[in-house]
Every structure is written in C-alpha cells, then in structure tokens.
Design an enzyme around this catalytic site. Structure first.
Site, PDB file in Angstrom:
ATOM      1  N   LYS A  65       0.810  -1.148   0.039  1.00  0.00           N
ATOM      2  CA  LYS A  65       0.034  -0.081   0.010  1.00  0.00           C
ATOM      3  C   LYS A  65       1.110   1.154   0.020  1.00  0.00           C
ATOM      4  CE  LYS A  65      -4.160  -2.208   2.239  1.00  0.00           C
ATOM      5  NZ  LYS A  65      -4.903  -2.173   3.039  1.00  0.00           N
ATOM      6  N   ASN A  86      -4.892   1.987  -1.490  1.00  0.00           N
ATOM      7  CA  ASN A  86      -5.443   0.592  -1.691  1.00  0.00           C
ATOM      8  C   ASN A  86      -6.227   0.302  -3.007  1.00  0.00           C
ATOM      9  OD1 ASN A  86      -8.203   1.874  -1.157  1.00  0.00           O
ATOM     10  ND2 ASN A  86      -8.779  -0.159   0.061  1.00  0.00           N
ATOM     11  N   ASP A 101     -10.431   2.165   2.382  1.00  0.00           N
ATOM     12  CA  ASP A 101     -10.343   1.307   3.817  1.00  0.00           C
ATOM     13  C   ASP A 101     -11.415   1.965   4.924  1.00  0.00           C
ATOM     14  OD1 ASP A 101      -9.169  -1.178   2.955  1.00  0.00           O
ATOM     15  OD2 ASP A 101      -7.273  -0.230   4.002  1.00  0.00           O
ATOM     16  N   ALA A 127      -1.984   1.426  14.898  1.00  0.00           N
ATOM     17  CA  ALA A 127      -1.574   2.561  14.246  1.00  0.00           C
ATOM     18  C   ALA A 127      -0.710   2.010  12.996  1.00  0.00           C
ATOM     19  CB  ALA A 127      -0.822   3.454  15.017  1.00  0.00           C
ATOM     20  N   GLY A 128      -1.037   0.843  12.507  1.00  0.00           N
ATOM     21  CA  GLY A 128      -0.375   0.309  11.281  1.00  0.00           C
ATOM     22  C   GLY A 128      -1.097   0.791   9.983  1.00  0.00           C
ATOM     23  N   ASN A 150      -1.639   2.248  20.301  1.00  0.00           N
ATOM     24  CA  ASN A 150      -0.948   1.159  19.754  1.00  0.00           C
ATOM     25  C   ASN A 150      -0.159   0.719  20.617  1.00  0.00           C
ATOM     26  OD1 ASN A 150      -0.484   0.013  17.076  1.00  0.00           O
ATOM     27  ND2 ASN A 150       1.411   0.909  17.151  1.00  0.00           N
ATOM     28  N   THR A 152       3.252  -0.078  19.810  1.00  0.00           N
ATOM     29  CA  THR A 152       4.364   1.029  20.017  1.00  0.00           C
ATOM     30  C   THR A 152       3.570   2.428  19.808  1.00  0.00           C
ATOM     31  OG1 THR A 152       5.340  -0.672  18.468  1.00  0.00           O
ATOM     32  CG2 THR A 152       6.318   1.571  18.522  1.00  0.00           C
ATOM     33  N   ALA A 154       4.781   5.294  20.205  1.00  0.00           N
ATOM     34  CA  ALA A 154       5.347   6.414  19.265  1.00  0.00           C
ATOM     35  C   ALA A 154       4.789   6.529  17.872  1.00  0.00           C
ATOM     36  CB  ALA A 154       6.970   6.226  18.980  1.00  0.00           C
ATOM     37  N   ARG A 155       4.242   5.193  17.198  1.00  0.00           N
ATOM     38  CA  ARG A 155       3.759   5.234  16.139  1.00  0.00           C
ATOM     39  C   ARG A 155       2.224   5.705  16.092  1.00  0.00           C
ATOM     40  NH1 ARG A 155       3.366  -0.668  12.937  1.00  0.00           N
ATOM     41  NH2 ARG A 155       3.254   0.082  10.802  1.00  0.00           N
TER      42      ARG A 155
HETATM   43  P1  NAP Z   1       0.382  -3.734  10.010  1.00  0.00           P
HETATM   44  O1  NAP Z   1       0.546  -2.153   8.986  1.00  0.00           O
HETATM   45  O2  NAP Z   1       1.406  -4.848   9.611  1.00  0.00           O
HETATM   46  O3  NAP Z   1      -0.013  -3.098  11.400  1.00  0.00           O
HETATM   47  C1  NAP Z   1      -0.147  -4.164  12.292  1.00  0.00           C
HETATM   48  C2  NAP Z   1      -0.664  -3.525  13.565  1.00  0.00           C
HETATM   49  O4  NAP Z   1      -1.128  -4.522  14.478  1.00  0.00           O
HETATM   50  C3  NAP Z   1       0.111  -2.599  14.270  1.00  0.00           C
HETATM   51  O5  NAP Z   1      -0.652  -1.397  14.977  1.00  0.00           O
HETATM   52  C4  NAP Z   1       0.686  -3.413  15.340  1.00  0.00           C
HETATM   53  O6  NAP Z   1       1.359  -2.655  16.518  1.00  0.00           O
HETATM   54  C5  NAP Z   1      -0.424  -4.446  15.775  1.00  0.00           C
HETATM   55  N1  NAP Z   1      -0.080  -5.405  16.246  1.00  0.00           N
HETATM   56  C6  NAP Z   1       0.517  -6.657  15.786  1.00  0.00           C
HETATM   57  N2  NAP Z   1       0.795  -7.714  16.872  1.00  0.00           N
HETATM   58  C7  NAP Z   1       0.035  -7.243  17.997  1.00  0.00           C
HETATM   59  C8  NAP Z   1      -0.197  -7.631  19.148  1.00  0.00           C
HETATM   60  N3  NAP Z   1       0.193  -8.882  19.632  1.00  0.00           N
HETATM   61  N4  NAP Z   1      -0.529  -6.897  20.190  1.00  0.00           N
HETATM   62  C9  NAP Z   1      -0.994  -5.733  19.838  1.00  0.00           C
HETATM   63  N5  NAP Z   1      -0.640  -5.223  18.603  1.00  0.00           N
HETATM   64  C10 NAP Z   1      -0.146  -5.652  17.719  1.00  0.00           C
HETATM   65  O7  NAP Z   1      -1.251  -4.365   9.369  1.00  0.00           O
HETATM   66  P2  NAP Z   1      -2.462  -3.653   8.788  1.00  0.00           P
HETATM   67  O8  NAP Z   1      -2.378  -3.496   7.413  1.00  0.00           O
HETATM   68  O9  NAP Z   1      -2.627  -2.445   9.588  1.00  0.00           O
HETATM   69  O10 NAP Z   1      -3.676  -4.727   9.104  1.00  0.00           O
HETATM   70  C11 NAP Z   1      -4.226  -4.742  10.469  1.00  0.00           C
HETATM   71  C12 NAP Z   1      -5.296  -5.932  10.653  1.00  0.00           C
HETATM   72  O11 NAP Z   1      -6.542  -5.299  10.028  1.00  0.00           O
HETATM   73  C13 NAP Z   1      -4.920  -7.248   9.849  1.00  0.00           C
HETATM   74  O12 NAP Z   1      -5.376  -8.125  10.463  1.00  0.00           O
HETATM   75  C14 NAP Z   1      -5.598  -7.122   8.380  1.00  0.00           C
HETATM   76  O13 NAP Z   1      -5.854  -8.207   7.989  1.00  0.00           O
HETATM   77  C15 NAP Z   1      -6.899  -6.054   8.966  1.00  0.00           C
HETATM   78  N6  NAP Z   1      -7.642  -5.483   7.958  1.00  0.00           N
HETATM   79  C16 NAP Z   1      -8.856  -5.814   7.587  1.00  0.00           C
HETATM   80  C17 NAP Z   1      -9.479  -4.943   6.267  1.00  0.00           C
HETATM   81  C18 NAP Z   1     -10.744  -5.277   6.062  1.00  0.00           C
HETATM   82  O14 NAP Z   1     -11.260  -4.597   4.911  1.00  0.00           O
HETATM   83  N7  NAP Z   1     -11.555  -5.945   6.724  1.00  0.00           N
HETATM   84  C19 NAP Z   1      -8.577  -3.936   5.689  1.00  0.00           C
HETATM   85  C20 NAP Z   1      -7.394  -3.720   6.221  1.00  0.00           C
HETATM   86  C21 NAP Z   1      -6.791  -4.427   7.178  1.00  0.00           C
HETATM   87  P3  NAP Z   1       3.064  -2.077  16.340  1.00  0.00           P
HETATM   88  O15 NAP Z   1       3.014  -0.737  15.559  1.00  0.00           O
HETATM   89  O16 NAP Z   1       3.336  -2.033  17.772  1.00  0.00           O
HETATM   90  O17 NAP Z   1       3.719  -3.276  15.771  1.00  0.00           O
END
Ligand code: NAP
Length: 275
Positions: A65, A86, A101, A127-128, A150, A152, A154-155
C-alpha cells in the site's frame, strides 16, 4: 474486457475477486477481476508490466500500500492522510489513487450497524496501515473524542500528529495512549491490529468495553473468533471485518465504474454462505 486486479503478496486468500465478480454481475458491468501476486520488492516493475498488458485499475493489499502511494500521481485527500493507497486506476493524465478502507469501515459502522459516530467516544486500536487508513474517515464523522492507541506508542503519536489539523477542523478531541493506559469506556472500539493473527491477548483493557459498546474487529474468519468472544463476554456488540471489506470494495468499484454496487446484498449472501 476491462481488467482489474488485487495486487499483493500473497493474494491467493483474497476474497476481492469473488466480491467484484458479484458486484459486476449485479450491476451489469462487463469486467474481469484477477489476482496479481508480485514478488517482494517487485511492485513497480510488476505493476508497470500489468499496465502495459491492459490493466485498467485495481486494489492493493499487504505489503504494497505504501509502494502504491509513492507510485500514484494523483492522490485523493483520504489517501494523502493515510499515506497509503488501496485503490488505483489509470486516466489520461496518469495514475490515480485512493484509500477506501476508512470509508468502508465508517459505512459498516454507521449504515450497516446503524451506530452513529457523531458525538461518540471512539477508541481506535492500531496505528499500522489499517489504522492509518481508518483515522481520517473516522474523524470526518465528528466523534466528540477519539483515542488512538497502539502497542508501539510512538507510532500512534506520529499518526495522530499527522491528523491533528484534520481533527481540529472536525471538532474532535484526538489523543493517544499506551495500550494499558486507555481509561474509561467507549461507544465504539475499532480493532485495527493484527494481534489475533498470532493468537495474542486482546490488545486493549476490558475496561474500555461496557454494555452497548460496538466493537469492530477488522479481522474476520476463525482467527478473529477468540477476540470476538472476549469482547462479547464484556458486554460489547461485535462485528467482524467482513462488512468493512465489502464496503471498501464497493467504494473502489464506484470509483472505477461510476456505479455503486449493492454492498448490503453481497454481504448478506456471503454471511449466508459462511453459515
Ligand atoms: P500492519 O500495518 O502490519 O500493522 C499491524 C498493527 O497490529 C500494528 O498497529 C501493530 O502494532 C499491531 N499488532 C500486531 N501484533 C500485535 C499484538 N500482539 N498486540 C498488539 N498489537 C499488535 O497491518 P495492517 O495492514 O494495519 O492490518 C491490521 C489488521 O487489519 C490485519 O488483521 C488485516 O487483515 C486487517 N485489515 C482488514 C481490512 C478489512 O477490509 N476488513 C482492511 C485492512 C486491514 P505495532 O505498531 O506495535 O507493531
């Protein structure tokens, strides 16, 4: 026939081809929507080859993305806020990009679940990429307060800082907190983390929930179930991410074709198929 694709790595699991095929069928649009898996580090060369081969547009998923955002020439306001795209399509003046999204999430909350965001107290967890796409559209709905948390911190702070002006413009009190420093309960909680993927503990304190809280988990499927059960056990009404997925797809379809597909019908069909 007009060709579109979901671009990512991996994409085999993606439901987007089925959703867009059904949208096309229901709206009488003639198009094909395929999977395009590109190698890591190979977004630019892969997408350029696909464009030369006649691709009209598409969606972008993990991990491209940000690459898409850098490649796109004309960004929507919501893509600029998210710093991620996206959705893309080609026009005579170049490559256009958007991020659907967040609007997909907002529609699932306000229209499908019937829960107003205006004036609400909202917690966004994560905050990913997904959290970044959701924050601007959530603020646009003018909740009274939005707390961004979040793992992290800072993010979360960097993301909130980027949205500070947008929050002020919409009269929202935007703040950040560590996962364990969130205080009080919320009307709406959005789980935009990937924590359920690893079977981790719920990424927020139970005190954030109360009877009547709407929890939307962006994840869906079996791995999302433990979090849904946990949230329900604390009194919340829970929605998985299927509604958001279909609504963001509907907005992308509208951007490409100028026709809004019947997202609610497709959602009902998919839920029935899932049992
Ligand atoms: P990403 O950019 O990799 O970000 C991952 C996020 O999850 C970060 O905020 C990370 O925190 C946090 N995280 C990971 N493991 C964790 C844990 N054990 N405890 C607490 N926080 C944790 O991924 P993304 O693209 O944002 O996607 C996140 C989720 O949304 C995924 O499951 C994805 O499938 C879903 N999603 C769904 C849709 C939909 O249309 N339904 C659309 C987009 C995404 P840190 O910053 O600390 O690493």
């Amino acid at each position: 026939m007009d060709r579109y694709a979901i671009v990512g790595h991996p994409v085999a699991h993606s439901k987007s081809p089925d959703i867009h095929a059904r949208f096309a069928e229901l709206t009488g649009q003639t198009l094909v929507y395929e999977r395009l898996e590109l190698p890591l580090g190979g977004f630019l060369s892969g997408i350029q080859a696909a464009r030369a081969a006649g691709l009209r547009g598409g969606n972008v998923t993990v991990p491209f993305k940000l690459d898409a955002y850098q490649w796109v020439q004309h960004h929507s306001a919501r893509a600029r806020l998210a710093e991620a795209c996206n959705t893309f399509w080609f026009e005579a003046d170049g490559v256009h990009g958007d991020n659907t999204d967040g609007i997909g999430l907002v529609r699932d909350i306000t229209q499908n679940a019937g829960v107003p965001l205006r004036g609400a107290r909202v917690l966004l967890v994560g905050a990913g990429g997904a959290g970044a796409g959701a924050l601007g559209p959530l603020l646009s709905e003018r909740p009274a307060e939005l707390v961004l948390t979040n793992r992290t911190v800072a993010r979360a702070q960097a993301l909130a800082q980027r949205h500070a002006h947008w929050a002020t413009q919409h009269g929202v009190a935007l703040s950040t907190a560590g996962l364990h420093d969130v205080s009080g309960s919320f009307d709406v909680v959005v789980n935009a983390t990937a924590s359920s993927l690893n079977g981790a503990e719920p990424p927020l304190p139970a005190s954030a929930l109360r009877g009547g809280t709407l929890v939307v988990d962006m994840m869906y499927g079996p791995k999302a179930e433990p979090f849904a059960l946990w949230a329900a056990a604390h009194g919340a009404t829970v929605r998985d991410g299927l509604g958001m997925l279909i609504e963001q797809a509907a907005e992308a379809f509208f951007l490409w074709r100028g026709v809004m597909p019947p997202a609610a019908q497709v959602m009902a069909e998919r839920r029935a198929a899932m049992g």
